[in-house]
Design a protein around this motif. Structure first.
Motif, mmCIF file in Angstrom:
data_model
loop_
_atom_site.group_PDB
_atom_site.id
_atom_site.type_symbol
_atom_site.label_atom_id
_atom_site.label_comp_id
_atom_site.label_asym_id
_atom_site.label_seq_id
_atom_site.Cartn_x
_atom_site.Cartn_y
_atom_site.Cartn_z
ATOM 1 N N LEU A 273 33.030 51.191 17.116
ATOM 2 C CA LEU A 273 34.093 50.522 17.860
ATOM 3 C C LEU A 273 33.600 49.210 18.461
ATOM 4 N N ILE A 274 32.356 49.202 18.928
ATOM 5 C CA ILE A 274 31.773 47.986 19.491
ATOM 6 C C ILE A 274 31.401 47.009 18.379
ATOM 7 N N LYS A 275 30.771 47.528 17.326
ATOM 8 C CA LYS A 275 30.359 46.661 16.214
ATOM 9 C C LYS A 275 31.546 45.917 15.613
ATOM 10 N N ASN A 276 32.672 46.604 15.502
ATOM 11 C CA ASN A 276 33.855 46.007 14.879
ATOM 12 C C ASN A 276 34.796 45.347 15.885
ATOM 13 N N ASN A 277 34.371 45.315 17.169
ATOM 14 C CA ASN A 277 35.187 44.704 18.231
ATOM 15 C C ASN A 277 36.609 45.271 18.231
ATOM 16 N N ARG A 278 36.687 46.595 18.223
ATOM 17 C CA ARG A 278 37.982 47.267 18.085
ATOM 18 C C ARG A 278 38.693 47.532 19.404
ATOM 19 N N VAL A 279 37.960 47.584 20.513
ATOM 20 C CA VAL A 279 38.605 47.985 21.762
ATOM 21 C C VAL A 279 38.350 46.969 22.871
ATOM 22 N N TYR A 280 39.335 46.867 23.729
ATOM 23 C CA TYR A 280 39.234 46.061 24.943
ATOM 24 C C TYR A 280 39.808 46.889 26.084
ATOM 25 N N PHE A 281 39.111 46.918 27.221
ATOM 26 C CA PHE A 281 39.564 47.714 28.358
ATOM 27 C C PHE A 281 40.341 46.811 29.319
ATOM 28 N N PHE A 282 41.619 47.120 29.474
ATOM 29 C CA PHE A 282 42.530 46.336 30.312
ATOM 30 C C PHE A 282 42.713 47.062 31.640
ATOM 31 N N ASP A 283 42.217 46.480 32.708
ATOM 32 C CA ASP A 283 42.260 47.118 34.025
ATOM 33 C C ASP A 283 43.713 47.319 34.464
ATOM 34 N N THR A 284 44.068 48.561 34.792
ATOM 35 C CA THR A 284 45.449 48.867 35.196
ATOM 36 C C THR A 284 45.550 49.368 36.635
ATOM 37 N N GLY A 285 44.492 49.166 37.415
ATOM 38 C CA GLY A 285 44.559 49.473 38.841
ATOM 39 C C GLY A 285 44.499 50.954 39.153
ATOM 40 N N HIS A 286 44.782 51.273 40.404
ATOM 41 C CA HIS A 286 44.764 52.657 40.870
ATOM 42 C C HIS A 286 46.136 53.297 40.670
ATOM 43 N N ILE A 287 46.128 54.528 40.189
ATOM 44 C CA ILE A 287 47.358 55.292 40.027
ATOM 45 C C ILE A 287 47.199 56.608 40.778
ATOM 46 N N LEU A 315 45.980 39.853 36.977
ATOM 47 C CA LEU A 315 46.345 41.226 37.329
ATOM 48 C C LEU A 315 45.357 41.808 38.333
ATOM 49 N N ILE A 316 44.070 41.595 38.098
ATOM 50 C CA ILE A 316 43.048 42.111 39.018
ATOM 51 C C ILE A 316 43.190 41.453 40.393
ATOM 52 N N ARG A 317 43.533 40.174 40.418
ATOM 53 C CA ARG A 317 43.747 39.478 41.690
ATOM 54 C C ARG A 317 44.925 40.104 42.451
ATOM 55 N N LEU A 318 45.988 40.455 41.729
ATOM 56 C CA LEU A 318 47.132 41.111 42.368
ATOM 57 C C LEU A 318 46.724 42.476 42.912
ATOM 58 N N PHE A 319 45.919 43.233 42.145
ATOM 59 C CA PHE A 319 45.442 44.526 42.633
ATOM 60 C C PHE A 319 44.708 44.358 43.959
ATOM 61 N N GLY A 320 43.855 43.332 44.040
ATOM 62 C CA GLY A 320 43.099 43.093 45.263
ATOM 63 C C GLY A 320 43.990 42.766 46.443
ATOM 64 N N SER A 321 45.009 41.956 46.205
ATOM 65 C CA SER A 321 45.940 41.587 47.283
ATOM 66 C C SER A 321 46.723 42.800 47.767
ATOM 67 N N ILE A 322 47.121 43.668 46.828
ATOM 68 C CA ILE A 322 47.841 44.887 47.212
ATOM 69 C C ILE A 322 46.924 45.806 48.013
ATOM 70 N N LYS A 323 45.692 45.936 47.570
ATOM 71 C CA LYS A 323 44.736 46.799 48.269
ATOM 72 C C LYS A 323 44.522 46.336 49.702
ATOM 73 N N GLU A 324 44.514 45.018 49.917
ATOM 74 C CA GLU A 324 44.296 44.467 51.250
ATOM 75 C C GLU A 324 45.599 44.252 52.018
ATOM 76 N N SER A 325 46.732 44.646 51.409
ATOM 77 C CA SER A 325 48.062 44.526 52.035
ATOM 78 C C SER A 325 48.371 43.094 52.467
ATOM 79 N N LEU A 326 48.152 42.138 51.592
ATOM 80 C CA LEU A 326 48.405 40.724 51.905
ATOM 81 C C LEU A 326 49.843 40.354 51.544
ATOM 82 N N TRP A 327 50.777 41.040 52.203
ATOM 83 C CA TRP A 327 52.191 40.875 51.876
ATOM 84 C C TRP A 327 52.761 39.545 52.360
ATOM 85 N N GLU A 328 52.177 38.959 53.395
ATOM 86 C CA GLU A 328 52.751 37.734 53.949
ATOM 87 C C GLU A 328 52.846 36.635 52.897
#
Length: 501
Positions: A273-287, A315-328
């Motif tokens: 899978l690595i040799k053929n570059n078949r997979v990419y891990f897309f961070d989907t946050g906490h569920i 997307l990761i930046r949005l996860f961080g903002s949600i985690k820190e509750s930066l709603w303003e």
């Protein structure tokens, strides 16, 4: 023979096996250690060792349940993790009953379209038998090639156990290759091409969830050799989440720990899978699953979905903002950055909303990004929070019409919209009171007269209030909005939930 004391040189291997086999089938010996203890007086006779191994296979077949197909030669990695080896018989031993080890992974797979296939094939039972054979025999064969074990559960589901993150992901994709007629694994040692009657089966998509690699998530093996414990449940929840994200296409969700261990395992020796570059891990946050927060990733293995790499940072930046509750400020702006970057990165689209949005009859990638810029202006520059929330609702309706738009982004968009919309009623009521107090400053000349005259006319009055909310004479808009966020901090906590409550 009536007792082990009756064993002598004249007793044949067949007679000894018949004698011991009867005791095993009568459940007098449920473990190899119990059998060995019974045979202790005659174990020095090497002639009986082949009989002992045959008896072990019988014990394994009757008592190991899910793990009855596991063998020392074909499942060495699993064997090392799951079996207490015997010193005298290295290819035999006892199955562990409690597994609190890091090198164990559970994959749960669901075959899409199984029920429809059964209904369509009710007059052609041979096709149903072929699918049954494929889900049992062929899935087990493929699993063995990957040093994993699989078992069919509840019709259209399969459970797979592996001893490494690489094995777990490889076997999952290999099974998907078999049922989907694809070649994502592309490993000559793992045959996934259909043969015989299975060629006639239609293409099936699969959703899968993989978890494991953490000593804090123990797995229990029951007396009948079945699986139980949080590890199994979390794998099922991840599979459910994968199905939610895509009910018609194949998709894999994994716990973050699986991704981390997969990368670690392939630092030196690379799998196919690595040799053929078949997979990419897309961070989907906490569920959230039943009160437990699980960091997750989606395994992107289709070439046409690799565009997701281009907006992973947003997307990761949005996860961080949600985690820190930066709603303003940050959550709204990060969400707009994500929506805009996703529209930029994904394949071209053109949708026609039911009602024009800000004069747009049709919306393309470029006009979608323009709407994002307008939303940012409404929130940051104009401090028009009602319009900003209205934009969010427009985006939900638009994205639901865009083919292939990432479902995860839509879920976060809906969740964030609900939180901001919750504040809007109190915000507008407070702003309306300020409009009433400062009516002469807000409305100049004829507008003030119209405002006073329109109080009894609801429609005109609401339009004037909407106009008034945008007035620069209102100096407390931002402070009021931010204070509402602060005073509702507990209610603003946002986590993506999947599965049953």
């Amino acid at each position: 023979m009536k007792d082990i004391s009756g064993y002598n040189d004249s007793v044949s291997e067949y007679e000894l096996f018949s004698f011991l086999g009867e005791k095993i089938t009568q459940r007098e010996f449920n473990s190899f250690s119990a059998l060995k203890a019974y045979l202790l007086p005659i174990l020095r006779d090497v002639r009986i060792h082949p009989v002992v191994m045959r008896c072990f296979e019988l014990i394994k077949r009757l008592n190991w349940g899910f793990f009855s197909d596991m063998a020392f030669q074909s499942h060495r990695r699993l064997w090392k993790e799951l079996v207490i080896p015997d010193q005298n018989f290295p290819e035999a031993g006892d199955l562990k009953d409690t597994l609190q080890i890091s090198n164990l992974y559970i994959a749960m797979l669901d075959i899409h379209g199984y029920t429809k296939f059964c209904m369509d094939s009710r007059k052609n039972l041979s096709m149903m038998h072929t699918l049954d054979w494929a889900m049992n025999t062929e899935a087990r064969r493929i699993s063995t090639c990957c040093q994993a074990l699989s078992q069919r559960e509840r019709g259209d589901e399969m459970v797979v156990v592996a001893a490494s993150a690489t094995d777990a992901l490889t076997v999952t994709l290999a099974i998907m290759d078999y049922f989907g007629k694809t070649n994502y694994v592309d490993d000559p040692n793992i045959l996934t091409r259909r043969q015989g009657n299975a060629e006639a089966l239609p293409v099936f998509k699969c959703s899968a969830g993989i978890t494991g690699g953490n000593t804090q998530s123990p797995l229990i093996i029951t007396e009948k050799g079945n699986l139980a414990g949080f590890l199994l449940n979390s794998g099922a929840r991840l599979q459910t989440r994968a199905n939610e994200l895509s009910s018609k296409e194949s998709r894999i969700m994994v716990a973050k720990q699986v991704q981390m261990n997969f990368i670690k395992e392939n630092q030196n020796t690379k799998c196919s899978l690595i040799k053929n570059n078949r997979v990419y891990f897309f961070d989907t946050g906490h569920i959230e699953f039943k009160g437990v927060m699980i960091p997750t990733c989606e395994v992107v293995f289709k070439e046409e979905e690799r565009y997701k790499e281009k907006f992973s940072e947003e997307l990761i930046r949005l996860f961080g903002s949600i985690k820190e509750s930066l709603w303003e400020q940050r959550i709204y702006l990060d969400l707009m950055d994500l929506l805009s970057k996703a529209a930029f990165a994904m394949p071209k689209f053109s949708v026609t909303p039911k009602q024009p949005i800000h004069g747009m009859i049709s919306v393309t990638n470029d006009s979608f990004m323009q709407l994002c810029r307008m939303a940012v202006k409404a929130y940051s520059n104009d401090e028009d929070y009602a319009a900003a929330v209205s934009f969010l609702k427009h985006f939900i309706l638009l994205i639901e019409e865009i083919p292939g738009y990432d479902r995860l982004i839509l879920d976060y968009l809906k969740g964030i919209t609900d939180k901001y919309d919750m504040l809007l009623k109190n915000y507008e009521e407070s702003i309306d009171r300020e409009i009433e107090d400062k009516a002469q400053d807000v409305f100049q000349g004829q507008y003030f007269k119209a405002y006073q005259a329109a109080k009894n006319g609801a429609t005109v009055f609401e339009k004037l209030k909407t106009m008034g909310r945008k007035s620069p004479a209102l100096t407390k808009k931002k402070a009021l909005w931010f204070n509402l966020i602060k005073s509702n901090k507990d209610a603003m906590i946002f986590t993506l939930y999947s599965g049953k409550k």
